[in-house]
Design a protein around this motif. Structure first.
Motif, short mmCIF file in Angstrom:
data_model
loop_
_atom_site.label_atom_id
_atom_site.label_comp_id
_atom_site.label_asym_id
_atom_site.label_seq_id
_atom_site.Cartn_x
_atom_site.Cartn_y
_atom_site.Cartn_z
N LEU A 18 -25.69 -36.32 -3.61
CA LEU A 18 -24.41 -35.64 -3.51
C LEU A 18 -23.32 -36.39 -4.28
CD1 LEU A 18 -22.73 -33.34 -2.17
CD2 LEU A 18 -22.27 -34.96 -0.31
N LEU A 19 -22.60 -35.66 -5.13
CA LEU A 19 -21.47 -36.23 -5.85
C LEU A 19 -20.17 -35.92 -5.12
CD1 LEU A 19 -22.39 -35.24 -9.53
CD2 LEU A 19 -22.61 -37.49 -8.45
N VAL A 20 -20.00 -34.65 -4.76
CA VAL A 20 -18.74 -34.26 -4.13
C VAL A 20 -18.93 -32.95 -3.38
CG1 VAL A 20 -17.79 -32.76 -5.93
CG2 VAL A 20 -16.26 -34.20 -4.61
N THR A 21 -18.09 -32.74 -2.38
CA THR A 21 -18.01 -31.47 -1.67
C THR A 21 -16.58 -30.97 -1.80
OG1 THR A 21 -19.70 -32.10 -0.07
CG2 THR A 21 -18.25 -30.28 0.53
N VAL A 22 -16.41 -29.74 -2.24
CA VAL A 22 -15.08 -29.14 -2.29
C VAL A 22 -15.03 -28.02 -1.26
CG1 VAL A 22 -14.37 -29.83 -4.59
CG2 VAL A 22 -15.84 -27.83 -4.33
N VAL A 23 -13.92 -27.97 -0.55
CA VAL A 23 -13.83 -27.06 0.59
C VAL A 23 -12.65 -26.08 0.47
CG1 VAL A 23 -13.54 -26.94 3.09
CG2 VAL A 23 -14.83 -28.82 2.08
N THR A 24 -11.54 -26.57 -0.02
CA THR A 24 -10.32 -25.78 -0.04
C THR A 24 -10.13 -25.10 -1.40
OG1 THR A 24 -9.32 -27.39 1.45
CG2 THR A 24 -7.83 -25.86 0.34
N GLY A 25 -9.80 -23.81 -1.38
CA GLY A 25 -9.53 -23.10 -2.63
C GLY A 25 -8.47 -23.80 -3.45
N GLY A 26 -8.72 -23.99 -4.75
CA GLY A 26 -7.78 -24.67 -5.62
C GLY A 26 -7.90 -26.19 -5.61
N GLU A 27 -8.81 -26.68 -4.82
CA GLU A 27 -8.95 -28.13 -4.67
C GLU A 27 -9.46 -28.78 -5.95
OE1 GLU A 27 -11.60 -29.05 -1.48
OE2 GLU A 27 -11.16 -31.19 -1.49
N VAL A 28 -8.94 -29.96 -6.24
CA VAL A 28 -9.40 -30.76 -7.37
C VAL A 28 -9.74 -32.15 -6.85
CG1 VAL A 28 -8.80 -31.80 -9.59
CG2 VAL A 28 -7.95 -29.51 -9.02
N LYS A 29 -10.94 -32.61 -7.19
CA LYS A 29 -11.34 -33.96 -6.79
C LYS A 29 -11.80 -34.73 -8.01
CE LYS A 29 -12.66 -33.56 -1.94
NZ LYS A 29 -13.74 -33.74 -0.94
N LYS A 30 -11.47 -36.01 -8.02
CA LYS A 30 -11.87 -36.84 -9.14
C LYS A 30 -12.76 -37.98 -8.66
CE LYS A 30 -8.15 -35.94 -12.40
NZ LYS A 30 -7.19 -36.51 -13.38
N LEU A 31 -13.79 -38.24 -9.44
CA LEU A 31 -14.72 -39.33 -9.16
C LEU A 31 -14.92 -40.05 -10.48
CD1 LEU A 31 -16.58 -40.41 -6.86
CD2 LEU A 31 -18.40 -38.97 -7.81
N LYS A 32 -14.08 -41.07 -10.71
CA LYS A 32 -14.09 -41.83 -11.96
C LYS A 32 -13.89 -40.85 -13.13
CE LYS A 32 -16.83 -45.63 -10.18
NZ LYS A 32 -18.06 -46.47 -10.32
N ARG A 33 -14.87 -40.69 -13.99
CA ARG A 33 -14.72 -39.81 -15.16
C ARG A 33 -15.08 -38.36 -14.86
NH1 ARG A 33 -18.40 -40.64 -18.09
NH2 ARG A 33 -19.59 -42.17 -16.89
N LEU A 34 -15.42 -38.06 -13.63
CA LEU A 34 -15.82 -36.71 -13.25
C LEU A 34 -14.69 -36.03 -12.50
CD1 LEU A 34 -18.55 -38.19 -13.81
CD2 LEU A 34 -19.53 -36.80 -11.98
N THR A 35 -14.37 -34.79 -12.89
CA THR A 35 -13.34 -34.01 -12.21
C THR A 35 -13.97 -32.70 -11.75
OG1 THR A 35 -11.60 -34.93 -13.61
CG2 THR A 35 -11.08 -32.91 -12.42
N PHE A 36 -13.79 -32.41 -10.48
CA PHE A 36 -14.36 -31.22 -9.87
C PHE A 36 -13.22 -30.29 -9.44
CE2 PHE A 36 -18.57 -33.09 -9.45
CZ PHE A 36 -18.29 -34.43 -9.42
N GLN A 37 -13.40 -29.00 -9.71
CA GLN A 37 -12.41 -28.02 -9.28
C GLN A 37 -13.10 -26.93 -8.48
OE1 GLN A 37 -10.47 -26.84 -13.03
NE2 GLN A 37 -8.65 -27.90 -12.28
#
Lengths: 112, 115
Positions: free
Chosen positions: A45-64
């Protein structure tokens, strides 16, 4: 049946380039997860996104996560050979019959 | 963190024999376990979902008599591939979820080769 369309399926780039992987669905998911898998191993697992519009960053990785919680993207900046692997998005149906629905995956190769 | 141990990591069996794969949750109670199959360079395909003490729910197209799933305890689920054939050769992965803590924890997978 909930389906996740993931693109591109294959991606070969040079070290230092940027890339974006897309995950789209016609269904709403309670959350969406991104995994990375190495050959012969289980997905991590890298990331879990839950909320609409959410943006998460993990070093050089950006998740939307899209506003409507139907789509997501993974952006990698300045890719490195160590980023090589299979990237999988998975939607969690939530509710009482929760289960993960996986996209087809993106096989990323970063050449030195 | 949550850990799922899957054994064996690889197995070779003769056509017509059965092979059992174990999936154990080491530090949490897995109320639900999932079994996936994966072909080379492809994504995970859900085969079945099992809740502790209940019969497994199989996805469409998965033969329940061929892929026997047992989830008799909160820490152990097994997948038995019966009368294996070369086309059953694949990478099998389990995943466990706890009702209390949420999230999905994956095993490290089992490479099955039927010769």
């Amino acid at each position: 049946t909930q389906l996740l369309e993931q693109s591109p399926q294959f991606l070969s780039i040079q070290e230092g380039e940027n890339l974006t992987v897309y995950c789209n669905s016609s269904s709403v998911f309670s959350s969406l997860q991104w995994y990375r898998q190495e050959p012969g191993e289980g997905p991590v697992l890298l990331v879990t996104v839950v909320t609409g519009g959410e943006v998460k960053k993990l070093k050089r990785l950006t998740f939307q996560f899209g506003d409507a919680r139907k789509d997501s993207s993974l952006h990698i900046t300045a890719a490195q050979p160590g980023d090589t692997g299979l990237y999988l998005c998975a939607g969690d149906s939530g509710g009482s019959n929760y289960k993960l629905t996986f996209g087809k995956g993106t096989l990323l190769t970063v050449n030195p | 963190g949550a850990v799922v141990s899957q054994h064996p990591s690889w197995v070779i069996c003769k056509s017509g024999t059965s092979v059992k794969i174990e999936c154990r949750s080491l530090d949490f109670q897995a109320t639900t376990m999932f079994w996936y199959r994966q072909f080379p360079k492809q994504s995970l395909m859900l085969m079945a979902t099992s809740n502790e003490g209940s019969k497994a729910t199989y996805e469409q197209g998965v033969e329940k008599d061929k892929f026997l799933i047992n989830h008799a305890s909160l820490t152990l689920s097994t997948l038995t591939v019966t009368s294996a054939h070369p086309e059953d050769s694949s990478f099998y992965i389990c995943s466990a979820r706890s009702r209390g803590r949420g999230g999905y924890t994956f095993g490290s997978g089992t490479r099955l080769t039927v010769v």
